[in-house]
Design an enzyme around this catalytic site. Structure first.
Site, short mmCIF file in Angstrom:
data_model
loop_
_atom_site.label_atom_id
_atom_site.label_comp_id
_atom_site.label_asym_id
_atom_site.label_seq_id
_atom_site.Cartn_x
_atom_site.Cartn_y
_atom_site.Cartn_z
N SER A 136 -9.13 4.78 -1.14
CA SER A 136 -8.16 4.37 -0.26
C SER A 136 -8.65 4.34 1.14
O SER A 136 -9.14 3.50 1.51
CB SER A 136 -6.98 5.30 -0.64
OG SER A 136 -5.87 5.08 -0.08
N ASP A 261 -0.60 -1.98 -7.14
CA ASP A 261 -0.87 -0.97 -6.56
C ASP A 261 0.52 -0.56 -5.66
O ASP A 261 0.83 -1.47 -4.89
CB ASP A 261 -2.02 -1.21 -5.32
CG ASP A 261 -2.50 0.28 -4.69
OD1 ASP A 261 -1.53 0.84 -4.42
OD2 ASP A 261 -3.74 0.18 -4.27
N HIS A 289 -2.37 3.39 -7.93
CA HIS A 289 -3.33 3.58 -6.54
C HIS A 289 -4.10 4.66 -6.90
O HIS A 289 -3.68 5.93 -7.09
CB HIS A 289 -2.19 3.86 -5.37
CG HIS A 289 -3.19 4.08 -4.13
ND1 HIS A 289 -3.58 2.96 -3.42
CD2 HIS A 289 -3.52 5.25 -3.51
CE1 HIS A 289 -4.04 3.61 -2.47
NE2 HIS A 289 -4.20 4.78 -2.35
#
Length: 317
Positions: A136, A261, A289
């Site tokens: 991320s 996502d 995610h």
């Protein structure tokens, strides 16, 4: 290459993929040594690594407000270590449970601390290959870092997972639907980080506006940007979104990204003509995610992104 990702039948929804590991993943057992590195500006970085196994080094970077306790952290460390690689996990400043010392904290493209970590371990193990993996925010940082390193990069391979390529678009995406759950959770964590580090009289900018922020843009406008030398949130997003820094990546890099996502929309994804030839994008239909959960047994799920990362690093071709 291993089979493409197929979401578990019992966890195919993007929110299930995203949330399930946080609440239901069994604790991953791996013995780790913890160390505090003192930086050039007299701050500190808390890192962790297993006993040395003589393997190639893998630097591991977490996501926004993540830590060694994040569900993906120990899972990735164990997956790497079990196949003969030597992972080193770095907490971004203020994320290890203790407020860092300097005024600044960390942000989506802060690369001086990863560079310090890289230099430290190059000196300790000058003969070893060095790889890197980022989740991320850590993936966004990693891609920007690889671009900055260019042809001189000492990082031989890299993997970026669930990257928020365009920070402005991600901010807007998280303000809609069920994604607002993630927005609130992360903002609560960010506010708590500010609260622990400063009181209202010591915060060098607008403490009230930072603490009352309801969107990432507001928090970044009143906290992230002024703390780190940006003119505002828009300037920060323009200079730190990895979408704009992919042409000069020379390290062979795998990006693992899901179309569903909940942190990002399709228009945030970079177009293929902006990638360098060193980048491979594996865009899966599902995965949420930092989820990528597969397997037929909900009591024994498989974490495909970890398997795919290990395969990529161990492939010597």
């Amino acid at each position: 290459m291993m089979d493409n990702f197929k979401a578990a039948w019992w966890c195919s929804n993007p929110h299930c993929q995203t949330i399930f590991p946080t609440f239901f993943r069994k604790p991953v057992q791996i013995e780790l040594n913890e160390e505090r590195l003192i930086t050039a500006d007299n701050d500190f970085l808390d890192i962790a690594y297993p006993d040395d196994n003589d393997g190639d080094l893998v630097l591991v970077f977490h996501g926004l407000e993540g830590s060694l306790q994040s569900h993906y952290s120990r899972g990735m460390l164990k997956a790497l270590y079990d196949t003969g690689l030597y992972p080193v996990f770095m907490h971004f400043r203020g994320c290890s449970g203790e407020a860092n010392k300097t005024t600044r904290r960390y942000y989506s493209a802060e690369t001086s601390d990863p560079t310090f970590l890289l230099d430290t371990f190059q000196q300790r193990y000058p003969e070893r290959n060095i790889y890197a993996v980022g989740f991320s925010l850590g993936g966004n940082m990693l891609l920007k870092w690889l671009n900055d390193l260019g042809e001189q990069t000492p990082i031989q391979k890299a993997v970026a997972i669930s990257v928020p390529f365009d920070l402005s678009i991600c901010d807007k995406r998280l303000q809609h639907g069920l994604s607002r759950i993630y927005l609130k959770h992360l903002l609560d964590r960010l506010h708590e980080g500010i609260r622990l580090k400063y009181d209202a009289g010591l915060f060098p900018h607008n403490y009230k506006k930072a603490m009352n922020s309801k969107t990432f843009w507001e928090f970044d406008e009143y906290a992230t940007a002024p703390l780190h030398g940006f003119e505002g949130a828009d300037d920060y997003y323009a200079k730190c979104s990895s979408k704009f820094y992919l042409e000069n990546v020379h390290t062979p890099t795998l990006i693992i990204q899901a179309k569903d996502d909940p942190f990002i929309t399709a228009d945030a994804l970079p177009s293929k003509n902006t990638f360098s030839s060193a980048i491979t994008l594996e865009l899966t239909d599902k995965g949420g995610h930092v989820g990528f959960i597969s397997g037929n047994n909900p009591f024994n799920p498989e974490y495909w992104a970890e398997q795919r990362t290990v395969e990529f690093f161990n492939n010597k071709n």
